[in-house]
Design a protein around this motif. Structure first.
Motif, PDB file in Angstrom:
ATOM      1  N   SER A   1      13.909 -18.437  23.769  1.00  0.00           N
ATOM      2  CA  SER A   1      13.016 -17.379  23.280  1.00  0.00           C
ATOM      3  C   SER A   1      13.021 -16.200  24.240  1.00  0.00           C
ATOM      4  O   SER A   1      13.038 -16.381  25.462  1.00  0.00           O
TER       5      SER A   1
ATOM      6  N   TYR B   1      10.844 -13.669  20.065  1.00  0.00           N
ATOM      7  CA  TYR B   1      12.044 -13.828  19.234  1.00  0.00           C
ATOM      8  C   TYR B   1      12.643 -15.168  19.638  1.00  0.00           C
ATOM      9  O   TYR B   1      13.153 -15.330  20.753  1.00  0.00           O
TER      10      TYR B   1
ATOM     11  N   ARG C   1      15.226 -18.423  18.935  1.00  0.00           N
ATOM     12  CA  ARG C   1      16.482 -18.822  18.271  1.00  0.00           C
ATOM     13  C   ARG C   1      16.715 -20.315  18.480  1.00  0.00           C
ATOM     14  O   ARG C   1      16.651 -20.814  19.612  1.00  0.00           O
ATOM     15  N   GLN C   2      16.954 -21.010  17.376  1.00  0.00           N
ATOM     16  CA  GLN C   2      17.334 -22.431  17.429  1.00  0.00           C
ATOM     17  C   GLN C   2      18.511 -22.643  16.486  1.00  0.00           C
ATOM     18  O   GLN C   2      18.375 -22.535  15.271  1.00  0.00           O
ATOM     19  N   VAL C   3      19.678 -22.918  17.079  1.00  0.00           N
ATOM     20  CA  VAL C   3      20.895 -23.134  16.284  1.00  0.00           C
ATOM     21  C   VAL C   3      21.648 -24.345  16.842  1.00  0.00           C
ATOM     22  O   VAL C   3      21.506 -24.695  18.019  1.00  0.00           O
TER      23      VAL C   3
ATOM     24  N   PRO D   1      19.275 -10.660  20.110  1.00  0.00           N
ATOM     25  CA  PRO D   1      20.563 -11.314  19.869  1.00  0.00           C
ATOM     26  C   PRO D   1      21.590 -11.070  20.974  1.00  0.00           C
ATOM     27  O   PRO D   1      22.307 -11.982  21.388  1.00  0.00           O
TER      28      PRO D   1
ATOM     29  N   GLY E   1      17.482 -21.262  13.053  1.00  0.00           N
ATOM     30  CA  GLY E   1      17.880 -19.866  12.990  1.00  0.00           C
ATOM     31  C   GLY E   1      16.996 -19.019  13.891  1.00  0.00           C
ATOM     32  O   GLY E   1      16.521 -19.474  14.936  1.00  0.00           O
ATOM     33  N   ASP E   2      16.766 -17.771  13.478  1.00  0.00           N
ATOM     34  CA  ASP E   2      15.967 -16.833  14.271  1.00  0.00           C
ATOM     35  C   ASP E   2      14.578 -16.664  13.658  1.00  0.00           C
ATOM     36  O   ASP E   2      14.441 -16.497  12.446  1.00  0.00           O
TER      37      ASP E   2
ATOM     38  N   GLN F   1      18.275 -23.577  22.162  1.00  0.00           N
ATOM     39  CA  GLN F   1      16.883 -23.189  21.942  1.00  0.00           C
ATOM     40  C   GLN F   1      16.443 -22.234  23.041  1.00  0.00           C
ATOM     41  O   GLN F   1      16.425 -22.598  24.214  1.00  0.00           O
TER      42      GLN F   1
END
Length: 558
Positions: free
Chosen positions: A147, A130, A132-134, A169, A85-86, A145
């Protein structure tokens, strides 16, 4: 971006012949942006290269290869952290090489008006991340992945976390065009002037913040309405640009708060081992803020990895551990840093705790702990508990520092001993034994209920980087005050009477010295009033007009 011509515009000069910083700031590209940020980086995961720097904005900002490498490694959590997630966290790295932000001209003014704890870093960068890994089936590795990293010299963690929440985002989806638009918006922001409440528009939202000033009272955050009636939609008001939720951060270690405060005060080496960079960075920043209003003068790294360029320096066993607070997440550090004297484990209920052989000099405030735990049981807002904890730490630090402040003030020459035409008397040296003797009638017991070995605590404090940093700063401020008082004495004197019987060499020497003092005062390095500066200028004009025409011409051109 077009490079600046080497010839460039001819900047306006003030009446002293000093280049006008306001004109330069207005004309220089990215001047307003650079008042807040150095640059913005996008770091992605490449199957062949690993973490890679995908984008830096503005494009002409110069990062060294070592800085790029550090940012890339620190922009991602360690692989074992499993951050899906974040996630938001922060880091701090040494700047490699000399000063490169030559376009920023207001550092002196900002630092002279900001609290010492919020001054711009001269030799380090903060990185606000910030990540993010989804899951993403379109990517070979199966995961997206990336940042977004804000690189700044300002310790405004709350502001930059809020900014990242708004822009990251969208920037992950649109990347370069979005990032350029955001940076252009930041380049329209007013400069962070201490004492002012500012409206900062970005991506359709207005962030309203108060920039703390030395004139602010402790614990106050005077967020005055700043043209709010004309703002649609209503602004997002941040109660602080830098303060974290202290109670939430320190809740796992409440029973150790007194010990941790002393360890921070004495500049002791401390490792914070946490399950994620978010937890480690918040804990390190919370601990280093416990000494406010005293500046934290030791090194600290909210998030540190085995890839850091200082890894060998911090982990060597051939010398004592340095005065640094390290936030780490890789279990490898448990063995590597087991020789460190103080290790704090957080985030894992069974393993959380402070491992140290240190014995506190002061007795623990049991009443405070009871109030905090009672508030927790009654589910009082964390903001209330944070205010209670912050006030306790503030009063504790102030009780410790006030006797030092009183003693140092006594070292300043009396104002009546400062005469206009003689070199001012020198500030007397700090004698530790004299100070310790003064504690009997002017010690911390006057303002603090805590009992214990205050003398022993002061003796250890004298050996810490914090005493050295505090004393150097106070000595510098006193020297400036002394110079300002001397300038005031000159301005109040009759310069025409002084000139009688003086040689041309002595008169010219006075002109040059007055000019030098005025340049320093204009650069916000001397605490003098505008009327004093005007009077000094009139003195210069009077003195110069008494000289032969050829000398007048030379002095006017110089």
């Amino acid at each position: 971006m077009d490079s600046l011509s080497s010839a460039g515009p001819r900047w306006p000069r003030d009446r002293l012949g000093v280049r006008s910083s306001g004109a330069r700031a207005a004309a220089t590209p990215w001047a307003r942006f650079s008042a807040w940020l150095e640059c913005v980086c996008v770091v992605t995961f490449d199957l062949e290269l690993g973490q890679a720097l995908e984008l830096v904005y503005p494009g002409d900002f110069q990062l060294t290869e070592k800085e790029k490498s550090s940012i890339c490694y620190l922009a991602f959590p360690d692989s074992h952290s499993g951050c899906l997630g974040d996630t938001q966290f922060s880091f701090r790295i040494r700047q490699c090489g000399g000063q490169r932000s030559s376009w920023r001209t207001d550092d002196g003014r900002y630092n002279s008006e900001a609290p010492v704890t919020l001054q711009r870093e001269a030799a380090h960068y903060f990185g606000y991340v910030y990540f993010r890994q989804v899951k993403d089936s379109s990517v070979k590795r199966g995961y997206f992945q990336k940042s977004l990293v804000l690189v700044s010299r300002l310790p405004f963690v709350r502001l930059f976390q809020a900014l990242l929440s708004l822009v990251a985002p969208e920037c992950f989806d649109k990347l370069a065009p979005c990032l350029e638009a955001v940076c252009n918006e930041i380049d329209q922001w007013p400069a962070p002037v201490p004492g002012q409440t500012l409206n900062l528009p970005v991506v359709g939202v207005v962030l309203q913040v108060h920039i703390p000033s030395r004139a602010d009272k402790p614990e106050s955050s005077p967020l005055k309405q700043c043209g709010q009636e004309s703002l649609l939609p209503a602004p997002l008001v941040l109660t602080s640009v830098h303060e974290l939720d202290l109670f939430r951060c320190l809740q796992p270690v409440l029973t150790h708060v007194q010990t941790l405060w002393e360890l921070m005060l004495l500049g002791e080496p401390l490792v914070v081992l946490a399950p994620s960079p978010a937890v480690s960075s918040e804990m390190v920043l919370a601990l280093t803020s416990c000494l406010q209003p005293l500046r934290f003068c030791c090194d600290y790294r909210p998030y540190f990895t085995i890839h850091d360029s200082e890894f060998k320096e911090f982990t060597t066993r051939t010398q004592a551990p340095p005065s640094v607070v390290l936030g780490v997440t890789n279990p490898f550090f448990i063995k590597t840093l087991q020789h460190w004297p103080h290790i704090l484990r957080v985030g894992e209920p069974r393993m959380s705790g402070l491992y140290t052989e240190y014995t506190t000099h002061l007795r623990r405030d049991k009443a405070l702990l009871k109030r905090l735990l009672r508030g927790l049981q009654k589910k009082r807002p964390t903001g209330v508990l944070t205010a209670l904890l912050r006030r306790h730490l503030l009063e504790l630090t102030q009780s410790f520092i006030i006797p030092l402040e009183h003693y140092v003030a006594s070292l300043m020459p009396l104002q009546k001993s400062i005469t206009p035409w003689k070199t001012p008397p020198q500030i007397r040296p700090f004698h530790q034994d004299d100070f310790l003797c003064s504690l009997e009638h002017a010690g911390p017991q006057l303002t603090c209920i805590l009992k214990g070995d205050w003398l022993g605590l002061y003796r250890r404090f004298f050996k810490s980087p914090h005493f050295d940093g505090w004393y150097r700063q106070r000595r510098k401020e006193m020297a400036r005050k002394l110079e300002a008082l001397h300038l005031e004495a000159i301005c109040e004197a009759n310069v025409e009477t002084w000139m009688q019987g003086k040689s041309e060499v002595e008169v010219v020497d006075l002109v040059l010295k007055l000019r030098e003092k005025l340049v320093r005062a204009r650069g916000h390095q001397l605490p003098v009033k505008e009327e004093t500066l005007q009077q000094a200028w009139l003195h210069i004009e009077t003195v110069v007009s008494s000289l032969p025409k050829d000398l007048q011409a030379v002095l006017c051109l110089s």
